[in-house]
Design a protein around this motif. Structure first.
Motif, PDB file in Angstrom:
ATOM      1  N   ALA A   1       0.828  -1.211   0.000  1.00 56.23           N
ATOM      2  CA  ALA A   1       0.000   0.000   0.000  1.00 56.23           C
ATOM      3  C   ALA A   1       0.858   1.256   0.000  1.00 56.23           C
ATOM      4  N   PHE A   2       1.912   1.280   0.827  1.00 49.48           N
ATOM      5  CA  PHE A   2       2.746   2.479   0.913  1.00 49.48           C
ATOM      6  C   PHE A   2       3.648   2.623  -0.310  1.00 49.48           C
ATOM      7  N   VAL A   3       4.115   1.503  -0.852  1.00 48.50           N
ATOM      8  CA  VAL A   3       4.944   1.600  -2.056  1.00 48.50           C
ATOM      9  C   VAL A   3       4.119   2.108  -3.233  1.00 48.50           C
ATOM     10  N   ILE A   4       2.930   1.521  -3.431  1.00 47.88           N
ATOM     11  CA  ILE A   4       2.069   1.973  -4.531  1.00 47.88           C
ATOM     12  C   ILE A   4       1.662   3.429  -4.330  1.00 47.88           C
ATOM     13  N   GLY A   5       1.287   3.781  -3.099  1.00 54.68           N
ATOM     14  CA  GLY A   5       0.915   5.164  -2.834  1.00 54.68           C
ATOM     15  C   GLY A   5       2.066   6.126  -3.065  1.00 54.68           C
TER      16      GLY A   5
ATOM     17  N   LEU B   1      -6.353   0.450  -1.400  1.00 51.02           N
ATOM     18  CA  LEU B   1      -7.426  -0.174  -2.171  1.00 51.02           C
ATOM     19  C   LEU B   1      -6.890  -1.221  -3.136  1.00 51.02           C
ATOM     20  N   ILE B   2      -5.846  -0.880  -3.868  1.00 51.42           N
ATOM     21  CA  ILE B   2      -5.361  -1.754  -4.929  1.00 51.42           C
ATOM     22  C   ILE B   2      -4.518  -2.898  -4.372  1.00 51.42           C
ATOM     23  N   SER B   3      -4.047  -2.775  -3.129  1.00 46.63           N
ATOM     24  CA  SER B   3      -3.225  -3.836  -2.541  1.00 46.63           C
ATOM     25  C   SER B   3      -4.049  -5.022  -2.079  1.00 46.63           C
TER      26      SER B   3
ATOM     27  N   ASN C   1      -5.989 -10.088   3.564  1.00 47.02           N
ATOM     28  CA  ASN C   1      -5.554  -8.769   3.083  1.00 47.02           C
ATOM     29  C   ASN C   1      -6.724  -7.811   2.869  1.00 47.02           C
ATOM     30  N   ASP C   2      -7.924  -8.328   2.640  1.00 48.19           N
ATOM     31  CA  ASP C   2      -9.098  -7.447   2.566  1.00 48.19           C
ATOM     32  C   ASP C   2      -9.315  -6.730   3.890  1.00 48.19           C
TER      33      ASP C   2
END
Length: 408
Positions: A180-184, A209-211, A242-243
């Protein structure tokens, strides 16, 4: 009562009847989509065609129907009256009120009608059928989503899940958080180079969301190929948890925004630490609540004779499980986490105390509900792509999203 008043009442009843008809048509639309999906899945399985999962089919069918509703339906007139807010001691004008009271003056009587807030209006004269195709979010989160999450926990293969619990928790918690933090972060960095200039919090929302990936197609292939049970347990267990982790991450980001209103322009360490603390509080409290409800059901079924009445036993099982979700939501916790771990505890403890009939009934019931609701969600996503009124297309953002997701 005058003749004019009776005529107005008849017209009002006709209007309510027409609204009921439109609601029924929308439900019928989704029922037909599900029927089409079921028949197509049967044909695929009968012909041994495995290159598409049923959820993908539901999404494709929803796209087709959504396009037909958007571009072929005849727009229906939507009557409206423009109103202006006046000063009121209980209304400050910053947020829309929950209800509007509309007073109609007639010759012999006055009547008041209440209009409830449903959201921002994008098109005053648009297609009423298309607008009604967008379901109430409360129905989605409180009715449709809980059975899917519960079934994910209830259908776990307990032996292999608990054997690999450490690895599953590592992938679910640490892996999802890092993703989440890498994608963000990547999305925010790329966004600064383009025109849309996103805020850091919005990018973190998107990353969370996408993770939360749901590898339904991979699991279906694993099931057909009969892969190693430990590999299957790792992938399935991580996808289940993960949800819940992603939902609590979003809650933590929201709490950070509330604690530090200018977080989009900087970083506040104290607010960040408080948000992390709230993250663990919400997750652990929801976990304990769901586990307690599952264990309470196990004790009730073990030390009572309710198993002599399988129908009552199954009803108690269903109500206790669903109550865990509602209690968590009412306590401002995360119902998804609570109902997930309630399902895991129900499978690990309660299932062994149930009668043979209740075991078969609960397994079949939740499997059926999970299949229907999951396909309904994907159909709804497809339809909403064309009927949802607030879509904003930014191809730079979409391109950066593909890049940031590939980095993980």
């Amino acid at each position: 009562m005058s003749l004019a008043s009776e005529r107005n009442d008849i017209e009002l009843d006709e209007k309510i009847k027409e609204q009921h008809r439109i609601d029924s048509l929308n439900l019928l639309l989704y029922m037909m989509l599900l029927i089409t999906t079921v028949l197509t899945v049967w044909m695929f399985k009968h012909r041994r065609m495995r290159y598409m999962h049923e959820t993908g089919l539901a999404l494709v069918f929803g796209l087709v129907v959504g396009a037909l509703i958007r571009y072929t339906s005849v727009p229906s007139a939507i009557s409206h009256v423009e109103v202006k807010a006046v000063s009121h001691p209980t209304y400050n004008g910053t947020l829309p009120p929950d209800y509007l009271w509309y007073h109609m003056k007639r010759k012999l009587e006055n009547r008041t009608y209440a209009y409830r807030l449903t959201g921002e209006v994008e098109d005053l004269t648009g297609n009423q059928f298309a607008q009604q195709a967008t379901f109430d979010p409360e129905i989605f989160f409180n009715i449709i989503l809980p059975p899917i999450i519960f079934n994910a926990g209830y259908s776990l293969k307990r032996k292999f899940f608990f054997r690999n619990l450490g690895s599953i928790l590592c992938f679910a918690f640490i892996g999802t958080t890092i993703s989440a933090f890498v994608i963000g972060g990547v999305q925010y960095t790329f966004g600064l180079l383009f025109t849309y200039k996103p805020s850091l919090l919005d990018c973190l929302y998107f990353g969370a969301l996408i993770s939360a990936t749901d590898p339904v197609t991979i699991l279906a292939i694993f099931n057909d190929l009969h892969v190693d049970v430990n590999l299957y347990a790792l992938v399935f267990g991580e996808s289940v948890l993960n949800d819940a982790v992603a939902i609590v991450l979003v809650t933590a980001i929201e709490n950070y925004a509330k604690l530090y209103a200018t977080a989009a322009d900087g970083f506040e360490a104290i607010a960040f630490l408080k948000a992390i603390g709230l993250f663990f509080y919400v997750f652990c409290s929801s976990f304990l609540l769901g586990s307690v409800m599952g264990c309470a059901t196990a004790l009730l079924t073990k030390f009572t004779h309710i198993r002599d009445f399988p129908l009552l036993e199954s009803s108690l099982f269903l109500l206790m499980s669903y109550s865990s979700f509602l209690i968590a939501e009412a306590a401002d916790l995360t119902g998804i986490v609570a109902v997930l771990f309630c399902g895991i505890c129900q499978a690990h403890y309660t299932y062994n105390n149930l009668s043979d009939e209740a075991r078969v009934r609960t397994k079949d019931f939740f499997e059926l509900i999970n299949f229907l609701t999951e396909n309904f969600i994907f159909s709804y996503i497809g339809v909403s792509l064309f009927t949802f009124p607030k879509h904003q297309w930014d191809f730079a953002f979409i391109g950066c999203a593909f890049v940031s997701f590939s980095k993980t």
